[in-house]
Design a protein around this motif. Structure first.
Motif, PDB file in Angstrom:
ATOM      1  N   PHE A 117      24.050  -1.075  12.694  1.00 50.59           N
ATOM      2  CA  PHE A 117      24.676  -1.008  14.010  1.00 50.59           C
ATOM      3  C   PHE A 117      25.472  -2.278  14.310  1.00 50.59           C
ATOM      4  O   PHE A 117      26.606  -2.220  14.808  1.00 50.59           O
ATOM      5  CB  PHE A 117      23.602  -0.778  15.086  1.00 50.59           C
ATOM      6  CG  PHE A 117      24.151  -0.748  16.476  1.00 50.59           C
ATOM      7  CD1 PHE A 117      24.865   0.351  16.937  1.00 50.59           C
ATOM      8  CD2 PHE A 117      23.976  -1.841  17.329  1.00 50.59           C
ATOM      9  CE1 PHE A 117      25.389   0.377  18.211  1.00 50.59           C
ATOM     10  CE2 PHE A 117      24.504  -1.826  18.614  1.00 50.59           C
ATOM     11  CZ  PHE A 117      25.208  -0.712  19.059  1.00 50.59           C
ATOM     12  N   LEU A 118      24.895  -3.449  14.014  1.00 51.03           N
ATOM     13  CA  LEU A 118      25.594  -4.706  14.254  1.00 51.03           C
ATOM     14  C   LEU A 118      26.844  -4.818  13.383  1.00 51.03           C
ATOM     15  O   LEU A 118      27.873  -5.331  13.822  1.00 51.03           O
ATOM     16  CB  LEU A 118      24.661  -5.890  14.029  1.00 51.03           C
ATOM     17  CG  LEU A 118      23.537  -6.066  15.056  1.00 51.03           C
ATOM     18  CD1 LEU A 118      22.615  -7.203  14.639  1.00 51.03           C
ATOM     19  CD2 LEU A 118      24.100  -6.318  16.442  1.00 51.03           C
ATOM     20  N   ARG A 119      26.783  -4.348  12.160  1.00 47.44           N
ATOM     21  CA  ARG A 119      27.953  -4.358  11.265  1.00 47.44           C
ATOM     22  C   ARG A 119      29.036  -3.418  11.791  1.00 47.44           C
ATOM     23  O   ARG A 119      30.214  -3.733  11.754  1.00 47.44           O
ATOM     24  CB  ARG A 119      27.488  -3.951   9.859  1.00 47.44           C
ATOM     25  CG  ARG A 119      28.589  -3.796   8.875  1.00 47.44           C
ATOM     26  CD  ARG A 119      28.863  -5.102   8.220  1.00 47.44           C
ATOM     27  NE  ARG A 119      29.806  -4.853   7.125  1.00 47.44           N
ATOM     28  CZ  ARG A 119      30.551  -5.791   6.641  1.00 47.44           C
ATOM     29  NH1 ARG A 119      30.424  -7.017   7.097  1.00 47.44           N
ATOM     30  NH2 ARG A 119      31.371  -5.544   5.689  1.00 47.44           N
ATOM     31  N   TRP A 120      28.611  -2.284  12.294  1.00 46.38           N
ATOM     32  CA  TRP A 120      29.541  -1.304  12.844  1.00 46.38           C
ATOM     33  C   TRP A 120      30.262  -1.828  14.100  1.00 46.38           C
ATOM     34  O   TRP A 120      31.427  -1.578  14.303  1.00 46.38           O
ATOM     35  CB  TRP A 120      28.772  -0.010  13.132  1.00 46.38           C
ATOM     36  CG  TRP A 120      29.569   1.088  13.741  1.00 46.38           C
ATOM     37  CD1 TRP A 120      30.775   1.583  13.323  1.00 46.38           C
ATOM     38  CD2 TRP A 120      29.209   1.850  14.885  1.00 46.38           C
ATOM     39  NE1 TRP A 120      31.189   2.603  14.131  1.00 46.38           N
ATOM     40  CE2 TRP A 120      30.219   2.789  15.105  1.00 46.38           C
ATOM     41  CE3 TRP A 120      28.124   1.850  15.749  1.00 46.38           C
ATOM     42  CZ2 TRP A 120      30.179   3.693  16.142  1.00 46.38           C
ATOM     43  CZ3 TRP A 120      28.088   2.769  16.762  1.00 46.38           C
ATOM     44  CH2 TRP A 120      29.126   3.665  16.964  1.00 46.38           C
ATOM     45  N   GLN A 121      29.522  -2.587  14.904  1.00 48.92           N
ATOM     46  CA  GLN A 121      30.108  -3.125  16.126  1.00 48.92           C
ATOM     47  C   GLN A 121      30.910  -4.401  15.867  1.00 48.92           C
ATOM     48  O   GLN A 121      31.589  -4.902  16.770  1.00 48.92           O
ATOM     49  CB  GLN A 121      28.997  -3.425  17.154  1.00 48.92           C
ATOM     50  CG  GLN A 121      28.306  -2.190  17.675  1.00 48.92           C
ATOM     51  CD  GLN A 121      29.259  -1.294  18.467  1.00 48.92           C
ATOM     52  OE1 GLN A 121      30.146  -1.767  19.175  1.00 48.92           O
ATOM     53  NE2 GLN A 121      29.079   0.008  18.318  1.00 48.92           N
ATOM     54  N   GLY A 122      30.841  -4.943  14.670  1.00 46.86           N
ATOM     55  CA  GLY A 122      31.628  -6.108  14.316  1.00 46.86           C
ATOM     56  C   GLY A 122      30.952  -7.428  14.631  1.00 46.86           C
ATOM     57  O   GLY A 122      31.612  -8.470  14.643  1.00 46.86           O
ATOM     58  N   PHE A 123      29.673  -7.419  14.891  1.00 48.52           N
ATOM     59  CA  PHE A 123      28.956  -8.672  15.165  1.00 48.52           C
ATOM     60  C   PHE A 123      28.538  -9.405  13.894  1.00 48.52           C
ATOM     61  O   PHE A 123      28.182 -10.570  13.951  1.00 48.52           O
ATOM     62  CB  PHE A 123      27.726  -8.408  16.038  1.00 48.52           C
ATOM     63  CG  PHE A 123      28.075  -7.954  17.427  1.00 48.52           C
ATOM     64  CD1 PHE A 123      28.819  -8.758  18.286  1.00 48.52           C
ATOM     65  CD2 PHE A 123      27.668  -6.714  17.871  1.00 48.52           C
ATOM     66  CE1 PHE A 123      29.136  -8.330  19.556  1.00 48.52           C
ATOM     67  CE2 PHE A 123      27.985  -6.286  19.148  1.00 48.52           C
ATOM     68  CZ  PHE A 123      28.726  -7.096  19.997  1.00 48.52           C
ATOM     69  N   ILE A 124      28.575  -8.730  12.777  1.00 44.43           N
ATOM     70  CA  ILE A 124      28.207  -9.373  11.496  1.00 44.43           C
ATOM     71  C   ILE A 124      29.400  -9.358  10.582  1.00 44.43           C
ATOM     72  O   ILE A 124      30.095  -8.443  10.398  1.00 44.43           O
ATOM     73  CB  ILE A 124      27.015  -8.654  10.836  1.00 44.43           C
ATOM     74  CG1 ILE A 124      25.777  -8.825  11.661  1.00 44.43           C
ATOM     75  CG2 ILE A 124      26.770  -9.213   9.450  1.00 44.43           C
ATOM     76  CD1 ILE A 124      24.565  -8.171  11.091  1.00 44.43           C
TER      77      ILE A 124
END
Length: 124
Positions: A117-124
């Motif tokens: 989810f974090l990768r999808w939202q661009g936080f990682i």
């Protein structure tokens, strides 16, 4: 005549073992075996049902004579051997480790989903 009370005592011992090892709190063998059905292997369950069917006949003086006492003695011995082989501490430990394994898998799956989810939202 000496074997007839022996069958009754074996049935009573089997009921006591079911109470001690599996936690079944019924008074008769029939009710105890039906409640412990899922905890017993099929072969042992069938032997215990054979004993349970003979329980009422063993209490009656004339019907007691028709019982197949060697077959019932073998069935009782087989059921009691299985029940005495149950290690309560090992069963508790197995349940606890199974619960911990499930919890660890759920935490691992949650962390993977969080990373995705974090990768999808661009936080990682």
């Amino acid at each position: 005549m000496a074997q007839n009370p022996d069958i009754q005592t074996q049935i009573a011992q089997t009921v006591q073992l079911l109470r001690d090892k599996l936690g079944v709190q019924d008074k008769t063998l029939t009710a105890s075996v039906r409640k412990a059905k899922r905890q017993l292997p099929r072969r042992i369950y069938k032997q215990a049902l054979l004993l349970a069917d003979a329980e009422q006949m063993a209490a009656h003086p004339k019907l007691r004579l028709v019982l197949d006492t060697p077959k019932l003695a073998r069935a009782s011995e087989e059921v009691q051997d299985h029940l005495t082989g149950i290690n309560l501490a090992d069963r508790r430990l197995g349940w606890f480790l199974g619960m911990l394994g499930g919890l660890a898998f759920n935490l691992l799956a949650l962390s993977v989903l969080l990373l995705v989810f974090l990768r999808w939202q661009g936080f990682i």
